[in-house]
Design a protein around this motif. Structure first.
Motif, mmCIF file in Angstrom:
data_model
loop_
_atom_site.group_PDB
_atom_site.id
_atom_site.type_symbol
_atom_site.label_atom_id
_atom_site.label_comp_id
_atom_site.label_asym_id
_atom_site.label_seq_id
_atom_site.Cartn_x
_atom_site.Cartn_y
_atom_site.Cartn_z
ATOM 1 N N ARG A 126 47.144 32.693 39.023
ATOM 2 C CA ARG A 126 46.288 32.486 40.181
ATOM 3 C C ARG A 126 45.318 31.339 39.891
ATOM 4 O O ARG A 126 45.062 30.991 38.738
ATOM 5 C CB ARG A 126 45.498 33.742 40.550
ATOM 6 N N LYS A 131 38.135 26.954 47.919
ATOM 7 C CA LYS A 131 37.376 28.170 47.618
ATOM 8 C C LYS A 131 36.492 28.600 48.792
ATOM 9 O O LYS A 131 35.688 27.813 49.294
ATOM 10 C CB LYS A 131 36.450 27.937 46.401
ATOM 11 N N PRO A 132 36.596 29.851 49.191
ATOM 12 C CA PRO A 132 35.729 30.359 50.266
ATOM 13 C C PRO A 132 34.388 30.808 49.687
ATOM 14 O O PRO A 132 34.239 31.959 49.302
ATOM 15 C CB PRO A 132 36.529 31.557 50.797
ATOM 16 N N GLU A 164 44.906 30.252 47.418
ATOM 17 C CA GLU A 164 44.427 30.590 48.763
ATOM 18 C C GLU A 164 44.560 29.437 49.751
ATOM 19 O O GLU A 164 44.292 28.278 49.411
ATOM 20 C CB GLU A 164 42.951 31.028 48.673
ATOM 21 N N GLN A 182 47.862 32.831 49.470
ATOM 22 C CA GLN A 182 46.859 33.901 49.521
ATOM 23 C C GLN A 182 46.013 33.735 50.771
ATOM 24 O O GLN A 182 45.514 32.651 51.060
ATOM 25 C CB GLN A 182 45.978 33.809 48.275
ATOM 26 N N GLY A 184 42.617 35.150 51.997
ATOM 27 C CA GLY A 184 41.491 35.838 51.365
ATOM 28 C C GLY A 184 40.808 36.835 52.287
ATOM 29 O O GLY A 184 41.069 36.889 53.495
ATOM 30 N N ALA A 185 39.908 37.602 51.657
ATOM 31 C CA ALA A 185 39.192 38.657 52.386
ATOM 32 C C ALA A 185 38.499 38.109 53.633
ATOM 33 O O ALA A 185 38.524 38.729 54.692
ATOM 34 C CB ALA A 185 38.169 39.290 51.450
ATOM 35 N N ARG A 186 37.916 36.933 53.506
ATOM 36 C CA ARG A 186 37.156 36.372 54.635
ATOM 37 C C ARG A 186 38.050 35.921 55.777
ATOM 38 O O ARG A 186 37.573 35.692 56.880
ATOM 39 C CB ARG A 186 36.288 35.204 54.155
ATOM 40 N N LYS A 207 44.620 39.781 51.420
ATOM 41 C CA LYS A 207 43.531 40.575 50.853
ATOM 42 C C LYS A 207 42.770 41.311 51.958
ATOM 43 O O LYS A 207 42.613 40.800 53.063
ATOM 44 C CB LYS A 207 42.591 39.674 50.036
ATOM 45 N N ARG A 237 40.532 44.699 47.344
ATOM 46 C CA ARG A 237 39.614 43.898 46.529
ATOM 47 C C ARG A 237 38.164 44.358 46.664
ATOM 48 O O ARG A 237 37.243 43.628 46.338
ATOM 49 C CB ARG A 237 39.769 42.405 46.845
ATOM 50 N N ASP A 269 42.660 44.016 43.018
ATOM 51 C CA ASP A 269 41.883 42.944 42.372
ATOM 52 C C ASP A 269 40.572 43.562 41.877
ATOM 53 O O ASP A 269 39.623 43.704 42.630
ATOM 54 C CB ASP A 269 41.614 41.841 43.418
ATOM 55 N N HIS A 272 37.076 40.798 41.880
ATOM 56 C CA HIS A 272 36.172 40.657 43.023
ATOM 57 C C HIS A 272 35.611 42.008 43.447
ATOM 58 O O HIS A 272 34.533 42.085 44.032
ATOM 59 C CB HIS A 272 36.875 39.945 44.189
ATOM 60 N N MET A 296 45.442 41.744 40.169
ATOM 61 C CA MET A 296 45.096 40.326 40.121
ATOM 62 C C MET A 296 43.749 40.220 39.401
ATOM 63 O O MET A 296 42.737 40.770 39.870
ATOM 64 C CB MET A 296 45.007 39.707 41.511
HETATM 65 C C1 PEP Z 1 39.884 35.016 45.398
HETATM 66 O O1 PEP Z 1 40.739 35.841 45.068
HETATM 67 O O2 PEP Z 1 39.856 33.860 44.947
HETATM 68 C C2 PEP Z 1 38.845 35.383 46.384
HETATM 69 C C3 PEP Z 1 38.001 34.492 46.871
HETATM 70 O O3 PEP Z 1 38.837 36.691 46.679
HETATM 71 P P1 PEP Z 1 38.368 37.437 48.043
HETATM 72 O O4 PEP Z 1 39.029 36.719 49.175
HETATM 73 O O5 PEP Z 1 38.903 38.828 47.826
HETATM 74 O O6 PEP Z 1 36.876 37.378 48.076
#
Ligand code: PEP
Ligand code: MN
Length: 337
Positions: A126, A131-132, A164, A182, A184-186, A207, A237, A269, A272, A296
């Protein structure tokens, strides 16, 4: 669908509901109780959902019988499904471990991490390129150059890579480098993104949103499945609760809950979910014991220097040690690591 009429609903109100049901070609069966009338609607449940039942005079409430997530539903697909990525099988006997840094920082750290996690037994790498981040002033990821480093690390090790995709505009770009996309959660509830990754057809790691229920997660998966892509892996997560001793609260019960509701593979995961490297080992063991199909885990050659999520990242040695500890746990529940 079941419709419960209000206490004291008039005959006209009940008849009106009957009329609306039959007007769209459905049938009904009414039960006249001492207190109220309960109506069972017979026929295509999608059709009855087109009627504003709860807005009809005299209706107290209505509830569906069928799940809205039919492609993800275990009722229709009784056997657990497997999602295979370059020979790595999610949902089989082997617990798949995905490891790597939160963000791809440079080529050297990524290749070093990939080689070490592979030697320790990880099956996938990974690393975030986009990046969020909660703050717009913090590191946002190296974008395409990070994707190229992921491809280098894959060539060096043979490990498939997951990264992601945050924006519909980047899907083709990310897909041209990644083996698994991926979400992501957001972005779990970003339906435009879900539809597009569904149409693309490559494996997706979806996620759970930090304030989303398991049912909502399965509905999001349904967006991908209903667009023609059955290669969906779910990931718990951690969710937001009042607890602030950990970054999130790892909802371990989501694992058996998802397994009973859906045939899709589910991984955990712990990084996180907890935000603390000291808690990763116990939560990884618990996840395997709970029936997770994979993990993860964030790993960094020098967590103290990590650009993001250093506090929850394991060192390469800690990861190696953890992988050795996970074997007996997996064996105890009939799995391998
Ligand atoms: C990630 O896995 O890089 C991440 C940002 O995780 P999440 O979307 O679960 O916050
Ligand atoms: Mn992270």
């Amino acid at each position: 669908m079941i419709i419960v009429m209000q206490h004291g609903a008039s005959k006209e109100q009940v008849d009106h509901v009957f009329e609306r049901i039959t007007s769209i070609g459905l049938r009904y069966q009414a039960i006249y109780g001492e207190e109220r009338v309960v109506i069972g609607v017979i026929g295509e449940e999608d059709l009855i959902r087109t009627l504003p039942i709860d807005a009809m005079p005299g209706v107290e409430r209505s509830f569906p019988i069928l799940h809205e997530f039919r492609l993800a539903d275990r009722e229709w697909h009784k056997e657990p499904s497997e999602v295979t990525v370059d020979g790595v099988v999610f949902g089989g006997t082997k617990v798949v471990v995905i490891a790597g840094p939160c963000a791809v920082e440079n080529e050297a750290m990524l290749v070093e991490t990939a080689e070490r996690v592979q030697a320790a037994g990880a099956s996938m790498l990974r690393g975030g390129a986009f990046k969020p981040r909660t703050s717009p002033y913090t590191f946002q990821g190296h974008g395409e150059s990070a994707l190229a480093y992921l491809a280098e690390a894959r060539s060096a090790t043979g490990l498939p890579v997951v990264t992601e995709v945050m924006d519909t505009a980047d899907i083709e770009l990310v897909a041209s480098y990644a083996d698994v996309l991926q979400v992501g959660a957001r972005n779990m509830s970003n339906y435009s993104l879900l539809k597009k990754v569904g149409k693309l057809g490559m494996p997706v790691l979806l996620k759970r949103g930090m304030a989303s229920t398991v049912r909502e997660l399965l509905m999001s998966a349904e967006y991908i499945l209903s667009n023609g892509n059955m290669k969906v892996i779910l990931c718990e997560r951690g969710i937001r609760t009042f607890e602030d001793g950990t970054r999130n609260t790892l909802d371990m019960s989501a694992v058996p809950a998802i397994k009973s509701m859906s045939h899709l593979p589910v991984i955990v995961d712990p990084s996180h979910a907890t935000g603390r490297s000291a808690y990763i080992a116990s939560m990884s063991k618990a996840a395997i014991a709970a029936g997770a199909d994979g993990l993860m885990i964030e790993v960094h050659p020098n967590p103290e220097e990590a650009i993001s999520d250093g506090a929850q990242s394991l060192t390469l040695d800690q990861f190696d040690q953890l992988m050795r500890e996970l074997g007996p746990i997996a064996a105890a529940v009939g799995r391998e690591i």
